[in-house]
Design a protein around this motif. Structure first.
Motif, PDB file in Angstrom:
ATOM      1  N   ASP A  64       3.964 -94.365  -0.421  1.00  0.00           N
ATOM      2  CA  ASP A  64       4.812 -95.555  -1.294  1.00  0.00           C
ATOM      3  C   ASP A  64       6.643 -95.734  -1.864  1.00  0.00           C
ATOM      4  N   ILE A  65       7.459 -96.145  -0.577  1.00  0.00           N
ATOM      5  CA  ILE A  65       8.583 -96.000  -1.322  1.00  0.00           C
ATOM      6  C   ILE A  65       8.803 -96.623  -2.444  1.00  0.00           C
ATOM      7  N   THR A  66       8.413 -97.487  -2.313  1.00  0.00           N
ATOM      8  CA  THR A  66       8.898 -98.206  -3.572  1.00  0.00           C
ATOM      9  C   THR A  66       8.644 -97.569  -4.935  1.00  0.00           C
ATOM     10  N   LYS A  67       7.588 -96.672  -5.334  1.00  0.00           N
ATOM     11  CA  LYS A  67       8.212 -95.468  -6.108  1.00  0.00           C
ATOM     12  C   LYS A  67       9.678 -95.716  -6.626  1.00  0.00           C
ATOM     13  N   VAL A  68      10.124 -95.264  -5.136  1.00  0.00           N
ATOM     14  CA  VAL A  68      11.910 -94.789  -6.266  1.00  0.00           C
ATOM     15  C   VAL A  68      12.635 -96.091  -5.498  1.00  0.00           C
ATOM     16  N   LEU A  75      17.293 -89.126 -13.261  1.00  0.00           N
ATOM     17  CA  LEU A  75      16.298 -88.512 -13.729  1.00  0.00           C
ATOM     18  C   LEU A  75      15.017 -89.277 -13.049  1.00  0.00           C
ATOM     19  N   SER A  76      13.990 -90.006 -13.753  1.00  0.00           N
ATOM     20  CA  SER A  76      13.262 -90.869 -12.245  1.00  0.00           C
ATOM     21  C   SER A  76      13.183 -90.675 -10.952  1.00  0.00           C
ATOM     22  N   TYR A  77      14.389 -91.155 -10.596  1.00  0.00           N
ATOM     23  CA  TYR A  77      15.379 -91.444  -8.735  1.00  0.00           C
ATOM     24  C   TYR A  77      15.125 -90.201  -8.737  1.00  0.00           C
ATOM     25  N   HIS A  78      15.912 -88.637  -9.173  1.00  0.00           N
ATOM     26  CA  HIS A  78      15.341 -87.936  -8.145  1.00  0.00           C
ATOM     27  C   HIS A  78      14.049 -87.236  -7.944  1.00  0.00           C
ATOM     28  N   ARG A  79      13.291 -87.354  -9.345  1.00  0.00           N
ATOM     29  CA  ARG A  79      11.719 -87.215  -9.450  1.00  0.00           C
ATOM     30  C   ARG A  79      10.651 -88.142  -8.183  1.00  0.00           C
ATOM     31  N   GLU A 131      16.539 -94.124   4.554  1.00  0.00           N
ATOM     32  CA  GLU A 131      18.222 -95.379   3.776  1.00  0.00           C
ATOM     33  C   GLU A 131      18.167 -96.049   3.222  1.00  0.00           C
ATOM     34  N   ALA A 132      16.707 -96.978   2.997  1.00  0.00           N
ATOM     35  CA  ALA A 132      16.401 -97.651   1.859  1.00  0.00           C
ATOM     36  C   ALA A 132      16.731 -96.628   0.417  1.00  0.00           C
ATOM     37  N   ALA A 133      16.187 -95.729   0.360  1.00  0.00           N
ATOM     38  CA  ALA A 133      16.005 -94.597  -0.570  1.00  0.00           C
ATOM     39  C   ALA A 133      17.223 -94.189  -1.064  1.00  0.00           C
ATOM     40  N   LEU A 134      17.791 -93.894  -0.792  1.00  0.00           N
ATOM     41  CA  LEU A 134      19.658 -92.963  -0.526  1.00  0.00           C
ATOM     42  C   LEU A 134      20.417 -94.252  -1.075  1.00  0.00           C
ATOM     43  N   SER A 135      20.097 -95.293  -0.654  1.00  0.00           N
ATOM     44  CA  SER A 135      20.762 -96.359  -0.864  1.00  0.00           C
ATOM     45  C   SER A 135      21.012 -96.942  -1.711  1.00  0.00           C
ATOM     46  N   HIS A 136      19.146 -96.948  -2.728  1.00  0.00           N
ATOM     47  CA  HIS A 136      19.048 -97.029  -3.583  1.00  0.00           C
ATOM     48  C   HIS A 136      20.259 -96.358  -4.732  1.00  0.00           C
ATOM     49  N   VAL A 149      25.331 -91.539   2.994  1.00  0.00           N
ATOM     50  CA  VAL A 149      23.498 -92.156   3.028  1.00  0.00           C
ATOM     51  C   VAL A 149      23.091 -92.235   4.877  1.00  0.00           C
ATOM     52  N   ASP A 150      23.916 -92.122   6.070  1.00  0.00           N
ATOM     53  CA  ASP A 150      23.861 -91.895   7.413  1.00  0.00           C
ATOM     54  C   ASP A 150      23.205 -90.483   7.267  1.00  0.00           C
ATOM     55  N   ALA A 151      24.275 -89.739   6.506  1.00  0.00           N
ATOM     56  CA  ALA A 151      24.722 -88.093   7.063  1.00  0.00           C
ATOM     57  C   ALA A 151      22.707 -87.707   6.838  1.00  0.00           C
ATOM     58  N   GLY A 152      22.761 -88.055   4.778  1.00  0.00           N
ATOM     59  CA  GLY A 152      21.701 -87.766   3.986  1.00  0.00           C
ATOM     60  C   GLY A 152      20.088 -88.355   4.963  1.00  0.00           C
ATOM     61  N   VAL A 153      19.835 -89.340   5.933  1.00  0.00           N
ATOM     62  CA  VAL A 153      19.073 -90.083   6.768  1.00  0.00           C
ATOM     63  C   VAL A 153      19.346 -88.690   7.773  1.00  0.00           C
TER      64      VAL A 153
END
Length: 189
Positions: A64-68, A75-79, A131-136, A149-153
């Motif tokens: 569930d990517i929506t949690k991110v 802090l919650s994002y990192h976790r 990409e959605a998670a890192l952009s967020h 973001v693209d390099a992170g992906v």
């Protein structure tokens, strides 16, 4: 367990043991106690069934990517990002049937366009989710506005699929040791 799930389980075992070309739909039907026509009611062909089995082991299944994406603080994002990546990696099991099945998938992708396309679709779903998670993360300030973001992906894709490959080759991997370094690579600290 419903019939479709029984078919998938029996087909997974049959394809893992014998590969695509040597597997028998009759043997799969016999294992679960149905006729071949009943099996064809659920899956129109052997290729359709093989594809369904392959899609059932997609690393994003039940993740569930929506949690991110719901996180509003760093802090919650990192976790949640770490937990999500750990969850995706957790779908790469190294049990014997999976190792054999993935090897047969790699082989079948060379002559079954539907399998090759499904592999590309799985990769695209993973990359889109990352990409959605890192952009967020950029939006909420977990990363600087200049964060690539693209390099992170690419980095996370390499880490996830690399870990999957290590596990498929029956090598032991302690994810509790690896994950902090992977996340350090993303967050830079």
């Amino acid at each position: 367990m419903d019939t479709k799930k029984k078919i998938l389980k029996a087909a997974y075992e049959e394809f893992a043991a014998n590969g695509y070309s040597k597997s028998s739909l009759g043997a799969i039907a016999d294992v679960i106690g149905i006729t071949r026509p009943a099996l064809y009611y659920h899956y129109k062909s052997k290729e359709d069934l093989f594809l369904a089995v392959y899609n059932s082991i997609d690393p994003l299944t039940d993740v569930d990517i929506t949690k991110v994406l719901r996180c509003t603080d760093t802090l919650s994002y990192h976790r949640e990002l770490s937990n999500t990546i750990y969850e995706v990696i957790g779908h790469f099991r190294s049990d014997e049937p999976r190792i054999k099945f993935i090897a047969h998938v790699e082989n079948a992708a060379s002559y079954l366009p539907s399998i090759d396309m499904a592999a590309h679709e799985q990769d695209n779903r993973l990359r889109s989710a990352l990409e959605a998670a890192l952009s967020h993360g950029v939006e909420i300030g977990a990363f600087s506005k200049e964060f690539p973001v693209d390099a992170g992906v690419e980095y996370l894709s390499l880490a996830i699929y690399g870990i999957g490959e290590v596990m498929l080759r029956r090598n032991h991997l302690d994810l509790t040791k690896a994950m902090p370094f992977i996340m350090r690579g993303v967050f830079g600290s």
